[in-house]
Design a protein around this motif. Structure first.
Motif, PDB file in Angstrom:
ATOM      1  N   SER A 188      59.347 -32.376 -17.622  1.00  0.00           N
ATOM      2  CA  SER A 188      58.386 -33.472 -17.550  1.00  0.00           C
ATOM      3  C   SER A 188      57.330 -33.267 -18.628  1.00  0.00           C
ATOM      4  N   PRO A 189      56.597 -34.319 -18.998  1.00  0.00           N
ATOM      5  CA  PRO A 189      55.558 -34.156 -20.025  1.00  0.00           C
ATOM      6  C   PRO A 189      54.516 -33.101 -19.659  1.00  0.00           C
ATOM      7  N   LYS A 190      54.166 -33.010 -18.386  1.00  0.00           N
ATOM      8  CA  LYS A 190      53.197 -32.010 -17.962  1.00  0.00           C
ATOM      9  C   LYS A 190      53.748 -30.600 -18.177  1.00  0.00           C
ATOM     10  N   GLN A 191      54.992 -30.364 -17.771  1.00  0.00           N
ATOM     11  CA  GLN A 191      55.602 -29.046 -17.943  1.00  0.00           C
ATOM     12  C   GLN A 191      55.762 -28.703 -19.414  1.00  0.00           C
ATOM     13  N   ARG A 192      56.138 -29.692 -20.225  1.00  0.00           N
ATOM     14  CA  ARG A 192      56.291 -29.460 -21.660  1.00  0.00           C
ATOM     15  C   ARG A 192      54.950 -29.113 -22.299  1.00  0.00           C
ATOM     16  N   PHE A 193      53.889 -29.823 -21.898  1.00  0.00           N
ATOM     17  CA  PHE A 193      52.553 -29.535 -22.419  1.00  0.00           C
ATOM     18  C   PHE A 193      52.112 -28.126 -22.047  1.00  0.00           C
ATOM     19  N   LEU A 248      54.036 -25.596 -21.352  1.00  0.00           N
ATOM     20  CA  LEU A 248      54.854 -24.643 -22.096  1.00  0.00           C
ATOM     21  C   LEU A 248      54.311 -24.465 -23.515  1.00  0.00           C
ATOM     22  N   ILE A 249      54.014 -25.566 -24.181  1.00  0.00           N
ATOM     23  CA  ILE A 249      53.492 -25.494 -25.542  1.00  0.00           C
ATOM     24  C   ILE A 249      52.131 -24.814 -25.552  1.00  0.00           C
ATOM     25  N   LEU A 250      51.274 -25.139 -24.593  1.00  0.00           N
ATOM     26  CA  LEU A 250      49.966 -24.493 -24.506  1.00  0.00           C
ATOM     27  C   LEU A 250      50.110 -22.993 -24.263  1.00  0.00           C
ATOM     28  N   LEU A 282      52.617 -21.090 -25.201  1.00  0.00           N
ATOM     29  CA  LEU A 282      53.087 -20.466 -26.433  1.00  0.00           C
ATOM     30  C   LEU A 282      51.968 -20.364 -27.466  1.00  0.00           C
ATOM     31  N   ILE A 283      51.126 -21.386 -27.542  1.00  0.00           N
ATOM     32  CA  ILE A 283      49.981 -21.344 -28.458  1.00  0.00           C
ATOM     33  C   ILE A 283      49.027 -20.221 -28.054  1.00  0.00           C
ATOM     34  N   MET A 284      48.769 -20.072 -26.761  1.00  0.00           N
ATOM     35  CA  MET A 284      47.881 -19.012 -26.299  1.00  0.00           C
ATOM     36  C   MET A 284      48.492 -17.631 -26.544  1.00  0.00           C
ATOM     37  N   PHE A 285      49.819 -17.505 -26.426  1.00  0.00           N
ATOM     38  CA  PHE A 285      50.486 -16.248 -26.750  1.00  0.00           C
ATOM     39  C   PHE A 285      50.218 -15.864 -28.198  1.00  0.00           C
ATOM     40  N   VAL A 286      50.419 -16.809 -29.108  1.00  0.00           N
ATOM     41  CA  VAL A 286      50.190 -16.549 -30.529  1.00  0.00           C
ATOM     42  C   VAL A 286      48.717 -16.216 -30.773  1.00  0.00           C
ATOM     43  N   LEU A 331      55.275 -16.833 -18.314  1.00  0.00           N
ATOM     44  CA  LEU A 331      55.586 -18.205 -18.712  1.00  0.00           C
ATOM     45  C   LEU A 331      57.089 -18.452 -18.597  1.00  0.00           C
ATOM     46  N   GLY A 332      57.886 -17.451 -18.928  1.00  0.00           N
ATOM     47  CA  GLY A 332      59.339 -17.591 -18.856  1.00  0.00           C
ATOM     48  C   GLY A 332      59.864 -17.581 -17.434  1.00  0.00           C
TER      49      GLY A 332
END
Length: 75
Positions: free
Chosen positions: A11-16, A18-20, A22-26, A71-72
């Protein structure tokens, strides 16, 4: 073993989220590496000894990987 279900349609919420994540991981990895290797930080944080600065950097890198693992594991 890697879980490739993370790339299935979400869903868009889950995708957002996930991306957030990954950005925080980096962000945490880069910040941790900056604490360990970037010398001007040592000048600005002169009250923290060098071993403390390196310890903070290592903690941030470990924390980034813990966040990535959690996250995974989310559904």
């Amino acid at each position: 073993m890697l879980n490739f279900d993370i790339f299935k349609q979400k869903s868009p919420k889950q995708r957002f989220l996930l991306i957030l994540g990954l950005i925080m991981f980096v962000f945490y990895v880069v910040l941790g590496l900056a604490f360990v290797f970037y010398e001007p930080i040592a000048l600005r944080l002169s009250t923290i000894p060098e071993w403390g600065r390196i310890a903070i950097g290592i903690f941030l890198i470990i924390y980034a990987f813990v966040r990535l693992l959690s996250l995974g594991r989310r559904d």
